[in-house]
Design a protein around this motif. Structure first.
Motif, mmCIF file in Angstrom:
data_model
loop_
_atom_site.group_PDB
_atom_site.id
_atom_site.type_symbol
_atom_site.label_atom_id
_atom_site.label_comp_id
_atom_site.label_asym_id
_atom_site.label_seq_id
_atom_site.Cartn_x
_atom_site.Cartn_y
_atom_site.Cartn_z
ATOM 1 N N PRO A 1 4.790 9.875 2.839
ATOM 2 C CA PRO A 1 4.273 11.185 3.222
ATOM 3 C C PRO A 1 5.225 12.289 2.749
ATOM 4 C CG PRO A 1 4.314 9.687 5.111
ATOM 5 C CD PRO A 1 5.015 9.008 3.991
ATOM 6 N N VAL B 1 0.843 -1.204 0.000
ATOM 7 C CA VAL B 1 0.000 0.000 0.000
ATOM 8 C C VAL B 1 0.875 1.250 0.000
ATOM 9 C CG1 VAL B 1 -1.691 1.339 1.329
ATOM 10 C CG2 VAL B 1 -1.976 -1.136 1.071
ATOM 11 N N LEU B 2 1.928 1.241 0.783
ATOM 12 C CA LEU B 2 2.852 2.372 0.829
ATOM 13 C C LEU B 2 3.525 2.594 -0.522
ATOM 14 C CD1 LEU B 2 4.039 4.543 2.678
ATOM 15 C CD2 LEU B 2 5.829 2.920 3.289
ATOM 16 N N VAL C 1 2.256 1.893 -3.390
ATOM 17 C CA VAL C 1 1.246 2.407 -4.315
ATOM 18 C C VAL C 1 0.905 3.872 -4.009
ATOM 19 C CG1 VAL C 1 -1.180 2.168 -5.035
ATOM 20 C CG2 VAL C 1 0.273 0.141 -4.801
ATOM 21 N N THR C 2 0.770 4.197 -2.721
ATOM 22 C CA THR C 2 0.333 5.544 -2.342
ATOM 23 C C THR C 2 1.487 6.530 -2.199
ATOM 24 O OG1 THR C 2 0.382 5.015 0.019
ATOM 25 C CG2 THR C 2 -1.715 4.660 -1.163
ATOM 26 N N GLY C 3 2.675 6.032 -1.963
ATOM 27 C CA GLY C 3 3.832 6.904 -1.802
ATOM 28 C C GLY C 3 4.059 7.306 -0.356
#
Length: 147
Positions: A59, A52-53, A55-57
């Motif tokens: 912070p 998930v990280l 895919v989402t990038g």
């Protein structure tokens, strides 16, 4: 995000907990150890979050360890939950295990909110909230099967 999305996420997570408990209890039977099954669960959960990280990038500010903090003990409680539900489910039933966890969550959440522990938002235990918690606890007690 609207309250609908918050409620949906909470309900989906709640639906997933007994499924996770059942599947991991079955895995524990197959591998012969609830600790090994819980370790597999932790590994796969970490892997899922890393996907998930990816895919989402990251912070905007990046990721860094905040240093020694009591918050780091959260991992202990996650591991305790994963092990205990994996161990309890085949012994007392998934429903009973989840009901006991839920009762513990209700009590500890009310105490954490009331005293604003660990940086939580302070929400006093009013008579109305206390009555609701007691009714929920009674409901949990009535819904469980005798152990």
């Amino acid at each position: 995000m609207s309250a609908f999305y918050y409620a949906a996420l909470g309900l989906i997570a709640g639906i997933g907990i007994p499924i996770m408990a059942t599947l991991n209890a079955n895995l524990a039977g197959k591998v012969g150890s609830p600790i090994v099954a819980a370790a597999f669960l932790c590994f796969l959960a970490c892997l899922s979050l890393l996907v998930v990280l990816a895919v989402t990038g990251l912070p905007a500010g990046g990721v860094r360890w905040p240093g020694p903090t009591i918050g780091a003990t959260a991992g202990f409680f996650a591991a305790l939950y994963m092990f205990s539900i994996t161990w309890l489910a085949p012994r007392i039933g998934v429903g009973n295990a989840i009901f006991l966890v839920l009762l513990g969550q209700l009590v500890s959440a009310a105490i954490i909110d009331h005293f604003a522990l660990f940086g939580a938002t302070q929400v006093s235990i009013s008579w109305k909230r206390a009555a609701g918690l007691v009714l929920m606890a009674i409901g949990v007690f009535l819904a469980r099967k005798p152990i």
